[in-house]
Enzyme design. Structure first.
Site, PDB file in Angstrom:
ATOM      1  N   ASP A   1     -23.124   6.758  -0.376  1.00 46.09           N
ATOM      2  CA  ASP A   1     -23.051   5.566  -1.216  1.00 46.09           C
ATOM      3  C   ASP A   1     -21.830   4.731  -0.835  1.00 46.09           C
ATOM      4  O   ASP A   1     -20.689   5.182  -0.995  1.00 46.09           O
ATOM      5  CB  ASP A   1     -22.956   6.013  -2.684  1.00 46.09           C
ATOM      6  CG  ASP A   1     -23.247   4.882  -3.652  1.00 46.09           C
ATOM      7  OD1 ASP A   1     -23.389   3.734  -3.200  1.00 46.09           O
ATOM      8  OD2 ASP A   1     -23.321   5.164  -4.857  1.00 46.09           O
ATOM      9  N   ASP A   2     -22.070   3.560  -0.310  1.00 49.68           N
ATOM     10  CA  ASP A   2     -20.980   2.631   0.041  1.00 49.68           C
ATOM     11  C   ASP A   2     -20.122   3.120   1.209  1.00 49.68           C
ATOM     12  O   ASP A   2     -18.937   2.807   1.289  1.00 49.68           O
ATOM     13  CB  ASP A   2     -20.055   2.343  -1.168  1.00 49.68           C
ATOM     14  CG  ASP A   2     -20.717   1.480  -2.238  1.00 49.68           C
ATOM     15  OD1 ASP A   2     -21.928   1.211  -2.121  1.00 49.68           O
ATOM     16  OD2 ASP A   2     -20.022   1.083  -3.187  1.00 49.68           O
TER      17      ASP A   2
ATOM     18  N   CYS B   1     -26.499  -1.246  -4.076  1.00 46.73           N
ATOM     19  CA  CYS B   1     -27.076   0.085  -4.258  1.00 46.73           C
ATOM     20  C   CYS B   1     -28.538   0.138  -4.707  1.00 46.73           C
ATOM     21  O   CYS B   1     -29.393   0.679  -4.014  1.00 46.73           O
ATOM     22  CB  CYS B   1     -26.265   0.861  -5.295  1.00 46.73           C
ATOM     23  SG  CYS B   1     -24.491   0.853  -5.035  1.00 46.73           S
TER      24      CYS B   1
ATOM     25  N   HIS C   1     -30.121   5.657 -10.062  1.00 48.46           N
ATOM     26  CA  HIS C   1     -29.898   4.209 -10.117  1.00 48.46           C
ATOM     27  C   HIS C   1     -31.178   3.383 -10.045  1.00 48.46           C
ATOM     28  O   HIS C   1     -31.143   2.185  -9.742  1.00 48.46           O
ATOM     29  CB  HIS C   1     -28.927   3.760  -9.002  1.00 48.46           C
ATOM     30  CG  HIS C   1     -28.080   2.586  -9.428  1.00 48.46           C
ATOM     31  ND1 HIS C   1     -27.389   1.792  -8.545  1.00 48.46           N
ATOM     32  CD2 HIS C   1     -27.811   2.085 -10.658  1.00 48.46           C
ATOM     33  CE1 HIS C   1     -26.732   0.854  -9.205  1.00 48.46           C
ATOM     34  NE2 HIS C   1     -26.972   1.024 -10.496  1.00 48.46           N
TER      35      HIS C   1
ATOM     36  N   ASP D   1     -26.321   3.735   1.788  1.00 56.56           N
ATOM     37  CA  ASP D   1     -27.268   2.866   1.068  1.00 56.56           C
ATOM     38  C   ASP D   1     -26.986   1.382   1.246  1.00 56.56           C
ATOM     39  O   ASP D   1     -27.847   0.548   0.996  1.00 56.56           O
ATOM     40  CB  ASP D   1     -27.314   3.222  -0.428  1.00 56.56           C
ATOM     41  CG  ASP D   1     -26.035   2.830  -1.164  1.00 56.56           C
ATOM     42  OD1 ASP D   1     -24.953   2.768  -0.530  1.00 56.56           O
ATOM     43  OD2 ASP D   1     -26.107   2.588  -2.382  1.00 56.56           O
ATOM     44  N   ASN D   2     -25.759   1.057   1.663  1.00 54.71           N
ATOM     45  CA  ASN D   2     -25.387  -0.341   1.947  1.00 54.71           C
ATOM     46  C   ASN D   2     -24.047  -0.300   2.664  1.00 54.71           C
ATOM     47  O   ASN D   2     -23.448   0.770   2.824  1.00 54.71           O
ATOM     48  CB  ASN D   2     -25.323  -1.195   0.666  1.00 54.71           C
ATOM     49  CG  ASN D   2     -24.490  -0.588  -0.448  1.00 54.71           C
ATOM     50  OD1 ASN D   2     -25.024  -0.124  -1.452  1.00 54.71           O
ATOM     51  ND2 ASN D   2     -23.189  -0.547  -0.272  1.00 54.71           N
TER      52      ASN D   2
HETATM   53 CA    CA Z   1     -24.060   1.702  -2.675  1.00 54.30          CA
END
Ligand code: CA
Length: 470
Positions: A38-39, A78, A136, A288-289
Protein backbone atom coordinates in the site's frame (compact mmCIF):
# COMPACT_ATOMS: atom_id res chain seq x y z
CA UNK A 1 5.41 -45.22 -28.33
CA UNK A 2 1.82 -44.86 -27.25
CA UNK A 3 2.00 -42.55 -24.23
CA UNK A 4 -0.79 -44.49 -22.60
CA UNK A 5 0.82 -47.91 -23.06
CA UNK A 6 2.20 -47.98 -19.54
CA UNK A 7 -1.27 -47.43 -18.14
CA UNK A 8 -3.56 -50.36 -17.67
CA UNK A 9 -6.71 -48.31 -18.23
CA UNK A 10 -8.26 -48.47 -21.70
CA UNK A 11 -8.25 -45.19 -23.56
CA UNK A 12 -12.03 -44.82 -23.26
CA UNK A 13 -11.75 -44.84 -19.47
CA UNK A 14 -9.14 -42.10 -19.63
CA UNK A 15 -11.42 -40.01 -21.79
CA UNK A 16 -14.14 -40.38 -19.20
CA UNK A 17 -11.79 -39.53 -16.40
CA UNK A 18 -10.55 -36.35 -18.11
CA UNK A 19 -13.59 -35.01 -19.93
CA UNK A 20 -12.28 -31.42 -20.02
CA UNK A 21 -9.98 -32.38 -22.93
CA UNK A 22 -7.13 -30.18 -21.77
CA UNK A 23 -4.23 -30.14 -24.21
CA UNK A 24 -1.59 -32.54 -22.90
CA UNK A 25 0.95 -29.79 -22.34
CA UNK A 26 -1.39 -27.52 -20.40
CA UNK A 27 -0.57 -27.08 -16.77
CA UNK A 28 -3.38 -27.40 -14.29
CA UNK A 29 -4.71 -23.97 -13.32
CA UNK A 30 -2.37 -22.64 -10.67
CA UNK A 31 -3.00 -21.28 -7.23
CA UNK A 32 -2.95 -17.50 -7.21
CA UNK A 33 -1.25 -15.32 -4.64
CA UNK A 34 -1.50 -11.57 -5.10
CA UNK A 35 0.71 -9.62 -2.70
CA UNK A 36 -0.37 -5.99 -2.74
CA UNK A 37 1.51 -3.38 -0.79
CA UNK A 38 0.00 0.00 0.00
CA UNK A 39 1.57 3.26 -1.17
CA UNK A 40 4.95 1.75 -1.99
CA UNK A 41 6.84 3.88 -4.50
CA UNK A 42 7.89 2.71 -7.95
CA UNK A 43 11.56 3.13 -7.05
CA UNK A 44 11.33 1.31 -3.74
CA UNK A 45 12.24 -2.24 -4.68
CA UNK A 46 15.70 -3.54 -5.41
CA UNK A 47 14.45 -4.80 -8.77
CA UNK A 48 13.50 -1.24 -9.70
CA UNK A 49 16.80 0.20 -8.55
CA UNK A 50 16.30 1.03 -4.87
CA UNK A 51 19.66 1.45 -3.15
CA UNK A 52 18.94 2.39 0.46
CA UNK A 53 16.26 -0.16 1.40
CA UNK A 54 17.11 -3.82 0.74
CA UNK A 55 14.16 -5.85 -0.56
CA UNK A 56 15.76 -9.28 -1.01
CA UNK A 57 12.50 -11.21 -1.09
CA UNK A 58 10.66 -8.90 -3.49
CA UNK A 59 13.78 -9.26 -5.64
CA UNK A 60 13.83 -13.04 -5.23
CA UNK A 61 10.20 -13.21 -6.34
CA UNK A 62 11.03 -11.02 -9.33
CA UNK A 63 14.15 -13.02 -10.22
CA UNK A 64 12.05 -16.18 -10.35
CA UNK A 65 9.73 -14.59 -12.89
CA UNK A 66 9.43 -11.36 -14.83
CA UNK A 67 9.52 -7.74 -13.78
CA UNK A 68 6.98 -5.64 -15.66
CA UNK A 69 8.60 -2.23 -15.80
CA UNK A 70 5.53 -0.45 -17.20
CA UNK A 71 2.81 -1.85 -14.95
CA UNK A 72 -0.12 0.38 -14.10
CA UNK A 73 -2.54 0.26 -11.22
CA UNK A 74 -6.14 0.98 -12.19
CA UNK A 75 -6.09 4.27 -10.30
CA UNK A 76 -3.66 6.48 -8.44
CA UNK A 77 -5.30 6.14 -5.01
CA UNK A 78 -6.11 3.08 -2.95
CA UNK A 79 -9.75 2.09 -3.17
CA UNK A 80 -10.51 2.57 -6.88
CA UNK A 81 -7.20 0.85 -7.69
CA UNK A 82 -8.30 -2.17 -5.67
CA UNK A 83 -11.79 -2.13 -7.19
CA UNK A 84 -10.16 -2.37 -10.61
CA UNK A 85 -7.85 -5.21 -9.64
CA UNK A 86 -10.67 -7.09 -7.91
CA UNK A 87 -13.02 -6.94 -10.92
CA UNK A 88 -10.56 -6.85 -13.84
CA UNK A 89 -12.43 -3.78 -15.05
CA UNK A 90 -11.77 -0.06 -15.05
CA UNK A 91 -13.49 1.09 -11.84
CA UNK A 92 -14.84 4.21 -13.57
CA UNK A 93 -17.15 1.88 -15.52
CA UNK A 94 -19.12 1.16 -12.34
CA UNK A 95 -18.78 4.45 -10.48
CA UNK A 96 -15.92 3.50 -8.15
CA UNK A 97 -13.83 6.59 -8.68
CA UNK A 98 -13.22 7.83 -5.14
CA UNK A 99 -11.70 6.53 -1.96
CA UNK A 100 -14.45 5.05 0.19
CA UNK A 101 -15.21 6.88 3.42
CA UNK A 102 -15.77 4.94 6.64
CA UNK A 103 -19.54 4.40 6.47
CA UNK A 104 -20.53 1.01 7.88
CA UNK A 105 -24.21 2.01 7.94
CA UNK A 106 -24.30 3.07 4.27
CA UNK A 107 -24.95 0.30 1.78
CA UNK A 108 -24.04 2.30 -1.31
CA UNK A 109 -20.43 3.25 -0.50
CA UNK A 110 -18.47 0.33 -1.86
CA UNK A 111 -17.85 -2.05 -4.72
CA UNK A 112 -21.05 -2.35 -6.78
CA UNK A 113 -22.61 -5.69 -5.85
CA UNK A 114 -23.39 -6.38 -9.50
CA UNK A 115 -19.69 -6.63 -10.22
CA UNK A 116 -17.99 -10.03 -9.97
CA UNK A 117 -14.90 -10.18 -7.79
CA UNK A 118 -11.93 -12.36 -8.59
CA UNK A 119 -12.75 -14.58 -5.62
CA UNK A 120 -16.34 -15.04 -6.80
CA UNK A 121 -15.17 -15.87 -10.31
CA UNK A 122 -12.74 -18.51 -9.05
CA UNK A 123 -15.17 -20.09 -6.59
CA UNK A 124 -16.94 -22.34 -9.14
CA UNK A 125 -13.50 -23.53 -10.28
CA UNK A 126 -12.89 -25.04 -6.84
CA UNK A 127 -10.66 -22.32 -5.43
CA UNK A 128 -10.69 -21.46 -1.73
CA UNK A 129 -10.07 -17.76 -1.29
CA UNK A 130 -8.84 -15.60 1.54
CA UNK A 131 -8.43 -11.84 1.80
CA UNK A 132 -5.87 -10.67 4.33
CA UNK A 133 -5.13 -7.08 5.33
CA UNK A 134 -6.65 -3.97 3.87
CA UNK A 135 -10.02 -4.24 2.14
CA UNK A 136 -11.20 -0.65 1.47
CA UNK A 137 -13.96 -1.75 -0.91
CA UNK A 138 -16.74 -0.73 1.48
CA UNK A 139 -17.27 -0.98 5.24
CA UNK A 140 -20.95 -1.97 5.10
CA UNK A 141 -21.73 -5.71 5.43
CA UNK A 142 -22.92 -5.66 1.83
CA UNK A 143 -19.33 -5.22 0.74
CA UNK A 144 -17.63 -7.43 3.31
CA UNK A 145 -15.16 -9.89 1.73
CA UNK A 146 -17.25 -12.86 2.91
CA UNK A 147 -20.20 -11.40 0.99
CA UNK A 148 -18.07 -10.84 -2.10
CA UNK A 149 -16.82 -14.32 -2.83
CA UNK A 150 -14.09 -14.86 -0.26
CA UNK A 151 -14.21 -17.88 2.04
CA UNK A 152 -12.07 -16.24 4.69
CA UNK A 153 -11.05 -12.78 5.81
CA UNK A 154 -8.53 -11.51 8.34
CA UNK A 155 -8.03 -7.78 8.19
CA UNK A 156 -9.58 -4.34 8.35
CA UNK A 157 -12.29 -2.82 6.19
CA UNK A 158 -11.08 0.80 6.08
CA UNK A 159 -8.34 2.61 4.24
CA UNK A 160 -5.54 2.12 6.72
CA UNK A 161 -4.75 0.87 10.18
CA UNK A 162 -2.57 1.46 13.18
CA UNK A 163 0.06 -1.23 13.61
CA UNK A 164 0.61 -1.87 17.31
CA UNK A 165 -1.87 -4.03 19.26
CA UNK A 166 -2.12 -1.56 22.15
CA UNK A 167 -3.45 1.10 19.78
CA UNK A 168 -6.35 -1.01 18.55
CA UNK A 169 -8.83 0.04 21.20
CA UNK A 170 -12.25 -0.06 19.52
CA UNK A 171 -13.75 -3.51 19.51
CA UNK A 172 -16.82 -3.07 17.34
CA UNK A 173 -16.48 -1.52 13.92
CA UNK A 174 -19.91 0.13 14.31
CA UNK A 175 -18.47 2.13 17.21
CA UNK A 176 -15.98 3.75 14.85
CA UNK A 177 -17.44 7.15 14.03
CA UNK A 178 -15.04 8.13 11.29
CA UNK A 179 -11.98 7.17 9.32
CA UNK A 180 -9.39 7.83 12.08
CA UNK A 181 -11.49 5.79 14.52
CA UNK A 182 -11.52 2.92 12.05
CA UNK A 183 -7.72 2.87 12.16
CA UNK A 184 -8.03 1.86 15.81
CA UNK A 185 -10.59 -0.93 15.44
CA UNK A 186 -9.87 -4.52 16.31
CA UNK A 187 -8.98 -6.72 13.39
CA UNK A 188 -11.79 -8.82 11.91
CA UNK A 189 -11.62 -12.57 11.49
CA UNK A 190 -14.57 -12.97 9.18
CA UNK A 191 -17.15 -10.77 10.93
CA UNK A 192 -15.68 -11.29 14.42
CA UNK A 193 -13.45 -8.65 16.02
CA UNK A 194 -10.31 -10.20 17.46
CA UNK A 195 -7.42 -8.84 19.49
CA UNK A 196 -4.04 -8.77 17.78
CA UNK A 197 -0.86 -9.74 19.59
CA UNK A 198 1.80 -8.59 17.18
CA UNK A 199 2.80 -5.76 14.85
CA UNK A 200 0.09 -5.83 12.20
CA UNK A 201 2.29 -6.81 9.25
CA UNK A 202 3.48 -9.86 11.21
CA UNK A 203 -0.13 -10.78 11.96
CA UNK A 204 -0.97 -10.72 8.27
CA UNK A 205 2.05 -12.84 7.35
CA UNK A 206 1.13 -15.42 9.98
CA UNK A 207 -2.40 -15.67 8.58
CA UNK A 208 -1.07 -16.05 5.03
CA UNK A 209 1.19 -18.93 6.03
CA UNK A 210 -1.63 -20.60 7.93
CA UNK A 211 -4.01 -20.30 4.98
CA UNK A 212 -1.52 -21.77 2.50
CA UNK A 213 -0.79 -24.70 4.82
CA UNK A 214 -4.50 -25.42 5.23
CA UNK A 215 -5.28 -25.14 1.51
CA UNK A 216 -2.22 -26.88 0.11
CA UNK A 217 -4.21 -29.78 -1.34
CA UNK A 218 -6.69 -27.75 -3.41
CA UNK A 219 -6.53 -24.67 -5.61
CA UNK A 220 -6.44 -21.44 -3.64
CA UNK A 221 -6.45 -17.69 -4.14
CA UNK A 222 -4.69 -15.66 -1.48
CA UNK A 223 -5.07 -11.88 -1.59
CA UNK A 224 -2.39 -10.69 0.78
CA UNK A 225 -3.02 -6.97 0.99
CA UNK A 226 -0.52 -5.57 3.48
CA UNK A 227 -1.59 -2.09 4.61
CA UNK A 228 2.11 -1.25 4.98
CA UNK A 229 3.85 0.99 4.12
CA UNK A 230 0.74 3.24 4.19
CA UNK A 231 0.56 5.71 7.07
CA UNK A 232 0.55 6.01 9.98
CA UNK A 233 4.29 5.50 9.90
CA UNK A 234 4.88 3.01 12.68
CA UNK A 235 7.48 0.30 13.15
CA UNK A 236 9.32 -1.27 16.08
CA UNK A 237 12.20 0.93 17.28
CA UNK A 238 14.82 -1.77 16.74
CA UNK A 239 13.74 -2.15 13.11
CA UNK A 240 13.92 1.60 12.55
CA UNK A 241 17.36 1.72 14.17
CA UNK A 242 18.72 -0.54 11.43
CA UNK A 243 18.22 2.35 9.01
CA UNK A 244 20.06 5.04 10.94
CA UNK A 245 21.94 5.84 7.72
CA UNK A 246 18.74 7.21 6.17
CA UNK A 247 18.50 10.90 7.04
CA UNK A 248 14.81 11.45 6.20
CA UNK A 249 12.94 10.47 9.35
CA UNK A 250 9.82 9.37 7.50
CA UNK A 251 11.81 7.26 5.08
CA UNK A 252 13.66 5.64 7.97
CA UNK A 253 10.39 4.33 9.40
CA UNK A 254 9.08 3.54 5.92
CA UNK A 255 12.22 1.47 5.33
CA UNK A 256 11.55 -0.52 8.50
CA UNK A 257 7.91 -1.07 7.50
CA UNK A 258 8.91 -2.21 4.02
CA UNK A 259 11.54 -4.54 5.46
CA UNK A 260 8.96 -6.32 7.60
CA UNK A 261 6.73 -6.73 4.55
CA UNK A 262 9.68 -8.06 2.59
CA UNK A 263 10.46 -10.58 5.31
CA UNK A 264 6.83 -11.74 5.20
CA UNK A 265 7.03 -12.23 1.44
CA UNK A 266 10.15 -14.34 2.00
CA UNK A 267 8.31 -16.56 4.45
CA UNK A 268 5.45 -17.07 1.99
CA UNK A 269 7.92 -18.02 -0.76
CA UNK A 270 9.77 -20.32 1.64
CA UNK A 271 6.52 -22.09 2.50
CA UNK A 272 5.68 -22.59 -1.18
CA UNK A 273 9.09 -24.26 -1.56
CA UNK A 274 8.63 -26.36 1.58
CA UNK A 275 5.20 -27.60 0.46
CA UNK A 276 6.46 -28.08 -3.11
CA UNK A 277 3.78 -25.69 -4.34
CA UNK A 278 6.01 -23.15 -6.05
CA UNK A 279 5.50 -24.65 -9.52
CA UNK A 280 1.74 -24.71 -8.99
CA UNK A 281 1.40 -21.13 -7.84
CA UNK A 282 1.22 -17.91 -9.80
CA UNK A 283 2.50 -15.12 -7.56
CA UNK A 284 2.03 -11.44 -8.36
CA UNK A 285 3.60 -8.65 -6.39
CA UNK A 286 2.55 -5.01 -6.80
CA UNK A 287 1.81 -1.75 -5.04
CA UNK A 288 -1.75 -0.39 -5.20
CA UNK A 289 -0.64 3.07 -6.36
CA UNK A 290 2.40 5.30 -6.48
CA UNK A 291 4.18 6.53 -3.40
CA UNK A 292 2.91 9.68 -1.62
CA UNK A 293 6.47 10.87 -1.22
CA UNK A 294 5.80 13.67 1.26
CA UNK A 295 3.49 11.58 3.43
CA UNK A 296 5.53 8.40 3.87
CA UNK A 297 9.02 9.12 2.54
CA UNK A 298 8.59 6.83 -0.46
CA UNK A 299 10.34 7.35 -3.79
CA UNK A 300 8.97 6.99 -7.30
CA UNK A 301 12.34 7.61 -8.93
CA UNK A 302 12.73 8.11 -11.88
CA UNK A 303 9.05 8.92 -12.40
CA UNK A 304 7.30 12.27 -12.10
CA UNK A 305 4.68 12.85 -9.43
CA UNK A 306 3.15 10.45 -6.95
CA UNK A 307 -0.02 9.14 -5.40
CA UNK A 308 -3.26 10.82 -6.53
CA UNK A 309 -1.64 12.28 -9.64
CA UNK A 310 -1.99 11.32 -13.32
CA UNK A 311 1.76 11.41 -13.93
CA UNK A 312 3.64 8.11 -14.04
CA UNK A 313 4.58 8.27 -10.37
CA UNK A 314 0.89 8.18 -9.47
CA UNK A 315 -0.10 4.86 -10.94
CA UNK A 316 2.92 3.14 -12.47
CA UNK A 317 3.91 0.67 -9.77
CA UNK A 318 6.52 -1.96 -8.91
CA UNK A 319 5.20 -5.21 -10.39
CA UNK A 320 6.61 -8.73 -10.65
CA UNK A 321 4.95 -11.98 -11.69
CA UNK A 322 6.25 -15.50 -11.10
CA UNK A 323 5.15 -18.98 -12.13
CA UNK A 324 8.17 -21.28 -12.27
CA UNK A 325 8.28 -23.40 -15.40
CA UNK A 326 5.49 -21.40 -17.05
CA UNK A 327 6.84 -17.84 -17.07
CA UNK A 328 10.52 -17.31 -17.92
CA UNK A 329 12.71 -16.42 -14.96
CA UNK A 330 14.92 -13.38 -14.64
CA UNK A 331 13.40 -11.39 -17.46
CA UNK A 332 12.10 -7.89 -17.76
CA UNK A 333 8.98 -7.01 -19.75
CA UNK A 334 8.63 -3.44 -20.96
CA UNK A 335 5.26 -3.25 -22.76
CA UNK A 336 2.54 -1.58 -20.67
CA UNK A 337 0.51 -3.98 -18.52
CA UNK A 338 -2.21 -3.35 -15.97
CA UNK A 339 -3.34 -4.68 -12.61
CA UNK A 340 -6.58 -5.44 -14.50
CA UNK A 341 -4.65 -8.19 -16.31
CA UNK A 342 -4.37 -10.37 -13.23
CA UNK A 343 -8.08 -11.23 -13.36
CA UNK A 344 -7.98 -11.86 -17.12
CA UNK A 345 -4.92 -14.09 -16.82
CA UNK A 346 -6.24 -16.40 -14.12
CA UNK A 347 -9.68 -16.40 -15.80
CA UNK A 348 -8.11 -17.60 -19.05
CA UNK A 349 -6.20 -20.35 -17.25
CA UNK A 350 -9.47 -21.54 -15.72
CA UNK A 351 -11.52 -21.15 -18.91
CA UNK A 352 -13.92 -18.83 -17.11
CA UNK A 353 -16.42 -17.59 -19.70
CA UNK A 354 -16.66 -13.86 -20.36
CA UNK A 355 -19.66 -11.90 -19.15
CA UNK A 356 -20.81 -9.89 -22.19
CA UNK A 357 -22.59 -7.34 -19.98
CA UNK A 358 -19.50 -6.69 -17.90
CA UNK A 359 -16.51 -7.43 -20.12
CA UNK A 360 -13.03 -7.47 -18.66
CA UNK A 361 -10.62 -4.68 -19.51
CA UNK A 362 -7.60 -6.85 -18.73
CA UNK A 363 -5.65 -9.15 -21.01
CA UNK A 364 -4.22 -12.64 -20.42
CA UNK A 365 -0.55 -11.81 -20.00
CA UNK A 366 0.91 -15.31 -20.22
CA UNK A 367 1.38 -15.50 -24.00
CA UNK A 368 3.15 -12.13 -23.89
CA UNK A 369 5.36 -12.97 -20.94
CA UNK A 370 6.32 -16.24 -22.61
CA UNK A 371 7.14 -14.49 -25.86
CA UNK A 372 4.45 -16.43 -27.76
CA UNK A 373 2.70 -13.19 -28.65
CA UNK A 374 4.56 -10.07 -29.67
CA UNK A 375 3.32 -6.52 -29.64
CA UNK A 376 1.59 -4.73 -26.82
CA UNK A 377 -1.12 -6.39 -24.72
CA UNK A 378 -3.01 -3.08 -24.55
CA UNK A 379 -3.62 -0.51 -27.24
CA UNK A 380 -4.25 2.00 -24.45
CA UNK A 381 -3.84 2.44 -20.72
CA UNK A 382 -6.38 4.86 -19.26
CA UNK A 383 -6.85 6.89 -16.12
CA UNK A 384 -9.72 9.24 -15.29
CA UNK A 385 -10.01 11.19 -12.05
CA UNK A 386 -13.49 12.66 -12.13
CA UNK A 387 -13.29 15.10 -9.24
CA UNK A 388 -10.11 16.87 -10.24
CA UNK A 389 -10.69 16.67 -13.98
CA UNK A 390 -7.28 15.05 -14.33
CA UNK A 391 -6.75 12.21 -16.76
CA UNK A 392 -4.08 10.29 -18.62
CA UNK A 393 -3.86 7.91 -21.54
CA UNK A 394 -0.90 5.99 -22.83
CA UNK A 395 -0.67 4.70 -26.39
CA UNK A 396 2.62 3.01 -27.17
CA UNK A 397 5.42 5.34 -26.15
CA UNK A 398 3.16 8.40 -26.11
CA UNK A 399 1.07 9.67 -23.26
CA UNK A 400 -1.36 12.53 -22.83
CA UNK A 401 -1.84 13.91 -19.35
CA UNK A 402 -4.08 16.52 -17.87
CA UNK A 403 -2.99 17.61 -14.44
CA UNK A 404 -5.61 18.92 -12.01
CA UNK A 405 -3.65 22.15 -11.65
CA UNK A 406 -3.65 22.97 -15.33
CA UNK A 407 -6.17 23.29 -18.12
CA UNK A 408 -3.43 22.28 -20.52
CA UNK A 409 -3.03 18.79 -21.87
CA UNK A 410 0.57 17.59 -22.00
CA UNK A 411 2.02 15.15 -24.51
CA UNK A 412 5.06 13.10 -23.58
CA UNK A 413 7.17 10.45 -25.27
CA UNK A 414 7.93 8.05 -22.42
CA UNK A 415 10.56 6.15 -24.40
CA UNK A 416 12.66 9.30 -24.58
CA UNK A 417 11.36 11.15 -21.56
CA UNK A 418 10.40 8.75 -18.78
CA UNK A 419 10.23 11.59 -16.26
CA UNK A 420 7.61 13.54 -18.28
CA UNK A 421 9.51 16.81 -18.49
CA UNK A 422 9.47 17.60 -22.19
CA UNK A 423 5.98 18.58 -23.33
CA UNK A 424 5.52 17.83 -27.04
CA UNK A 425 1.92 19.05 -27.32
CA UNK A 426 2.52 22.36 -29.09
CA UNK A 427 4.78 20.80 -31.72
CA UNK A 428 2.46 17.82 -32.42
CA UNK A 429 -1.13 19.09 -32.64
CA UNK A 430 -2.32 16.24 -34.84
CA UNK A 431 -0.98 13.51 -32.57
CA UNK A 432 -2.40 15.34 -29.56
CA UNK A 433 -5.80 15.58 -31.19
CA UNK A 434 -5.86 11.88 -32.16
CA UNK A 435 -4.91 10.80 -28.68
CA UNK A 436 -7.55 13.07 -27.17
CA UNK A 437 -10.15 11.55 -29.46
CA UNK A 438 -9.18 8.02 -28.32
CA UNK A 439 -9.43 9.11 -24.71
CA UNK A 440 -12.86 10.68 -25.25
CA UNK A 441 -14.11 7.49 -26.87
CA UNK A 442 -13.23 5.59 -23.69
CA UNK A 443 -14.49 8.36 -21.43
CA UNK A 444 -17.90 8.20 -23.11
CA UNK A 445 -18.30 4.62 -21.84
CA UNK A 446 -17.93 5.64 -18.19
CA UNK A 447 -20.45 6.73 -15.58
CA UNK A 448 -20.08 9.44 -12.92
CA UNK A 449 -18.90 8.44 -9.44
CA UNK A 450 -21.58 6.44 -7.63
CA UNK A 451 -20.85 7.56 -4.07
CA UNK A 452 -19.23 10.51 -2.24
CA UNK A 453 -15.57 10.03 -1.44
CA UNK A 454 -13.49 10.19 1.70
CA UNK A 455 -12.33 13.74 1.11
CA UNK A 456 -15.93 14.95 0.68
CA UNK A 457 -16.81 14.06 4.26
CA UNK A 458 -15.18 16.65 6.48
CA UNK A 459 -16.24 14.69 9.55
CA UNK A 460 -14.48 11.65 8.21
CA UNK A 461 -11.18 13.31 7.44
CA UNK A 462 -8.22 12.23 9.50
CA UNK A 463 -6.64 14.96 11.60
CA UNK A 464 -3.46 16.31 10.07
CA UNK A 465 -0.76 13.69 10.31
CA UNK A 466 -3.06 11.06 11.79
CA UNK A 467 -3.45 8.94 8.71
CA UNK A 468 -1.03 10.19 6.16
CA UNK A 469 -1.67 10.05 2.52
CA UNK A 470 -5.26 9.03 1.90
CA1 CA B 1 -2.62 2.98 -1.53
Amino acid sequence: MNPFARLSLPLSALTLAFPAALPAAEHRPPNLIVIMTDDQGYGDTGFNGCKDIPTPNMDRLAAGGEVCTSAYAAFSVCAPSRAGFMTGRYPQRFGFERNTAWQPAVDTTGLDVRETTLAAALHPCGYKSMAIGKWHLGSNDNFHPLNRGFDEFYGHLGGGHRYFPEELTIKNTLDCRNEPDSYRSWILRGFQPVRTEHYLTEEFTREALDFVRRQKDNPFFLYLAYNAPHGPLQAPADEIAKFSGIKNEKRRTYAAMLTIVDRGIGRVLDLLDELKLADDTLVVFMSDNGGPTNANGSSNTPLRGGKSEPFEGGFRVPFAIRWPGQIPAGKSYAEPVSSLDIFATIAALNHIPANPERPLDGVNLLPYLRGEKTGAPHEHIFLRMFDSGAFAMREGDFKIVKDKKSEKIFLFNLAKDLSERNDLAAANPERLSNLQAAYQKWNAQLIPPAFPGLDMHQWSKPKAGAADGD
